[in-house]
Design a protein around this motif. Structure first.
Motif, PDB file in Angstrom:
ATOM      1  N   CYS A  96       4.426  15.677   4.003  1.00  8.60           N
ATOM      2  CA  CYS A  96       4.018  15.049   2.718  1.00  8.60           C
ATOM      3  C   CYS A  96       5.152  15.338   1.713  1.00  8.60           C
ATOM      4  N   GLY A  97       5.122  14.750   0.514  1.00 13.25           N
ATOM      5  CA  GLY A  97       5.735  15.073  -0.641  1.00 13.25           C
ATOM      6  C   GLY A  97       4.973  14.839  -1.908  1.00 13.25           C
ATOM      7  N   VAL A  98       5.268  15.079  -3.013  1.00 15.27           N
ATOM      8  CA  VAL A  98       4.721  14.911  -4.147  1.00 15.27           C
ATOM      9  C   VAL A  98       5.397  13.798  -5.139  1.00 15.27           C
ATOM     10  N   VAL A  99       4.661  12.842  -5.574  1.00 10.24           N
ATOM     11  CA  VAL A  99       5.085  11.749  -6.319  1.00 10.24           C
ATOM     12  C   VAL A  99       4.539  11.890  -7.616  1.00 10.24           C
ATOM     13  N   THR A 100       5.177  11.848  -8.802  1.00  7.69           N
ATOM     14  CA  THR A 100       4.547  11.761 -10.122  1.00  7.69           C
ATOM     15  C   THR A 100       4.985  10.461 -10.658  1.00  7.69           C
ATOM     16  N   CYS A 101       4.272   9.864 -11.244  1.00  8.37           N
ATOM     17  CA  CYS A 101       4.515   8.321 -11.908  1.00  8.37           C
ATOM     18  C   CYS A 101       3.974   8.328 -13.316  1.00  8.37           C
ATOM     19  N   ARG A 102       4.434   7.685 -14.297  1.00  3.21           N
ATOM     20  CA  ARG A 102       3.893   7.254 -15.423  1.00  3.21           C
ATOM     21  C   ARG A 102       3.465   6.070 -15.421  1.00  3.21           C
TER      22      ARG A 102
ATOM     23  N   ASP B  25       1.139  -1.297  -0.081  1.00  4.82           N
ATOM     24  CA  ASP B  25      -0.037  -0.072   0.006  1.00  4.82           C
ATOM     25  C   ASP B  25       0.792   1.241  -0.072  1.00  4.82           C
ATOM     26  N   VAL B  26       0.331   2.270  -0.559  1.00  3.07           N
ATOM     27  CA  VAL B  26       1.047   3.557  -0.617  1.00  3.07           C
ATOM     28  C   VAL B  26       0.348   4.451   0.474  1.00  3.07           C
ATOM     29  N   ALA B  27       1.085   5.294   1.256  1.00 11.34           N
ATOM     30  CA  ALA B  27       0.865   6.327   2.229  1.00 11.34           C
ATOM     31  C   ALA B  27       0.242   7.556   1.414  1.00 11.34           C
ATOM     32  N   THR B  28      -0.828   7.444   0.677  1.00 17.28           N
ATOM     33  CA  THR B  28      -1.348   8.291  -0.113  1.00 17.28           C
ATOM     34  C   THR B  28      -2.383   9.221   0.655  1.00 17.28           C
ATOM     35  N   VAL B  29      -2.125  10.521   0.640  1.00 16.06           N
ATOM     36  CA  VAL B  29      -3.242  11.590   1.130  1.00 16.06           C
ATOM     37  C   VAL B  29      -4.031  11.822   0.083  1.00 16.06           C
ATOM     38  N   GLY B  30      -3.858  12.023  -1.203  1.00 18.76           N
ATOM     39  CA  GLY B  30      -4.786  12.439  -2.151  1.00 18.76           C
ATOM     40  C   GLY B  30      -4.147  12.521  -3.576  1.00 18.76           C
ATOM     41  N   GLY B  31      -4.879  12.535  -4.444  1.00 20.12           N
ATOM     42  CA  GLY B  31      -4.520  12.659  -5.895  1.00 20.12           C
ATOM     43  C   GLY B  31      -4.558  14.065  -6.139  1.00 20.12           C
ATOM     44  N   LEU B  32      -3.340  14.341  -6.819  1.00 24.31           N
ATOM     45  CA  LEU B  32      -3.121  15.892  -7.365  1.00 24.31           C
ATOM     46  C   LEU B  32      -3.488  16.058  -8.707  1.00 24.31           C
TER      47      LEU B  32
ATOM     48  N   GLY C  94       1.741  -7.844 -24.084  1.00 26.23           N
ATOM     49  CA  GLY C  94       2.936  -6.791 -23.859  1.00 26.23           C
ATOM     50  C   GLY C  94       2.893  -5.638 -24.585  1.00 26.23           C
ATOM     51  N   ASP C  95       1.696  -5.297 -25.400  1.00 24.90           N
ATOM     52  CA  ASP C  95       1.390  -4.133 -25.888  1.00 24.90           C
ATOM     53  C   ASP C  95       1.195  -2.831 -25.082  1.00 24.90           C
ATOM     54  N   LEU C  96       1.700  -1.901 -25.239  1.00 28.26           N
ATOM     55  CA  LEU C  96       1.260  -0.560 -24.519  1.00 28.26           C
ATOM     56  C   LEU C  96       0.013  -0.079 -25.051  1.00 28.26           C
ATOM     57  N   VAL C  97      -1.142  -0.109 -23.989  1.00 27.12           N
ATOM     58  CA  VAL C  97      -2.420   0.211 -24.623  1.00 27.12           C
ATOM     59  C   VAL C  97      -2.866   1.393 -24.126  1.00 27.12           C
ATOM     60  N   PHE C  98      -2.269   2.076 -22.960  1.00 26.12           N
ATOM     61  CA  PHE C  98      -2.761   3.245 -22.324  1.00 26.12           C
ATOM     62  C   PHE C  98      -1.599   3.853 -21.376  1.00 26.12           C
ATOM     63  N   SER C  99      -1.343   5.018 -21.470  1.00 30.60           N
ATOM     64  CA  SER C  99      -0.488   5.797 -20.448  1.00 30.60           C
ATOM     65  C   SER C  99      -0.900   6.969 -20.013  1.00 30.60           C
ATOM     66  N   ALA C 100      -0.485   7.500 -18.829  1.00 34.46           N
ATOM     67  CA  ALA C 100      -0.844   8.754 -18.009  1.00 34.46           C
ATOM     68  C   ALA C 100       0.101   9.074 -16.785  1.00 34.46           C
ATOM     69  N   GLU C 101       0.209  10.330 -16.925  1.00 32.99           N
ATOM     70  CA  GLU C 101       1.016  10.566 -15.870  1.00 32.99           C
ATOM     71  C   GLU C 101       0.287  11.111 -14.430  1.00 32.99           C
ATOM     72  N   VAL C 102       0.563  10.626 -13.324  1.00 28.49           N
ATOM     73  CA  VAL C 102      -0.219  10.837 -12.088  1.00 28.49           C
ATOM     74  C   VAL C 102       0.372  11.163 -10.992  1.00 28.49           C
ATOM     75  N   SER C 103      -0.181  12.380 -10.387  1.00 32.75           N
ATOM     76  CA  SER C 103       0.778  13.026  -9.419  1.00 32.75           C
ATOM     77  C   SER C 103      -0.152  12.650  -7.965  1.00 32.75           C
ATOM     78  N   LEU C 104       0.502  12.398  -7.043  1.00 34.93           N
ATOM     79  CA  LEU C 104      -0.146  12.066  -5.792  1.00 34.93           C
ATOM     80  C   LEU C 104       0.725  12.794  -4.725  1.00 34.93           C
ATOM     81  N   LEU C 105      -0.080  13.155  -3.652  1.00 39.59           N
ATOM     82  CA  LEU C 105       0.200  13.590  -2.250  1.00 39.59           C
ATOM     83  C   LEU C 105       0.533  12.490  -1.175  1.00 39.59           C
ATOM     84  N   VAL C 106       1.866  12.426  -1.100  1.00 37.96           N
ATOM     85  CA  VAL C 106       2.202  11.000  -0.247  1.00 37.96           C
ATOM     86  C   VAL C 106       2.963  11.304   0.972  1.00 37.96           C
ATOM     87  N   LYS C 107       2.669  10.714   2.019  1.00 36.86           N
ATOM     88  CA  LYS C 107       3.109  11.107   3.178  1.00 36.86           C
ATOM     89  C   LYS C 107       4.708  10.634   3.257  1.00 36.86           C
ATOM     90  N   VAL C 108       5.505  11.447   4.222  1.00 36.91           N
ATOM     91  CA  VAL C 108       6.824  10.986   4.471  1.00 36.91           C
ATOM     92  C   VAL C 108       6.632  10.167   5.537  1.00 36.91           C
TER      93      VAL C 108
END
Length: 150
Positions: free
Chosen positions: A114-120, A72-79, A128-142
């Motif tokens: 908290c900190g900000v984490v951005t993932c693709r 699990d991720v210590a996520t506070v919320g999506g940004l 194995g074909d790439l079908v979808f991608s998005a960059e998502v930023s989350l507010l994550v606890k330290v």
């Protein structure tokens, strides 16, 4: 539990499971949220390759698979979500998996806990074909009482 320090550029997190997409689900999501001819009904099913999943459906699958990573991720919320791209159609019977690559991890300027984490977030089908991608930023606890000082 993953905290801010568990993310650094290039770090990869992958789902432990895949998600099987069904024609019924594509039709249901399409009728309710994206009623285009390619998403619903017998005419769409009769087209070459059949119905295809809409972007909103794939965003939901990303979210579901993100809850099936190593821990699990210590996520506070999506940004926010950016650079959302459909690379190939997702069809009934496809088994979709997630690979999330950390692009950025930094301390928050306004929240010391908290900190900000951005993932693709990339979705792949069973081939194995790439079908979808998005960059998502989350507010994550330290990690409590540890990360800021180190």
């Amino acid at each position: 539990m993953y905290y801010l320090k568990d993310y650094w550029p290039g770090k990869i997190h992958a789902s432990r499971v895949s998600y099987r997409v069904t024609e019924e689900e594509i039709n249901e999501v399409g009728r309710r949220w994206d009623p285009r001819p390619s998403r619903t009904g017998p005419a769409a099913a009769a087209e070459p390759g059949g119905v295809i999943a809409c972007p909103a459906h794939l965003i939901c699958i990303v979210s579901w698979l993100a809850h099936h990573v190593d821990e699990d991720v210590a996520t506070v919320g999506g940004l926010g979500w950016n650079n959302i791209k459909m690379h190939a159609p997702v069809r009934p019977g496809d088994d979709i998996s997630l690979k999330a690559v950390c692009l950025e991890s930094r301390f928050s300027k306004s929240r010391t806990d908290c900190g900000v984490v951005t993932c693709r977030n990339d979705l792949y089908n069973q081939n194995g074909d790439l079908v979808f991608s998005a960059e998502v930023s989350l507010l994550v606890k330290v990690r409590p009482e540890v990360e800021r000082s180190s």
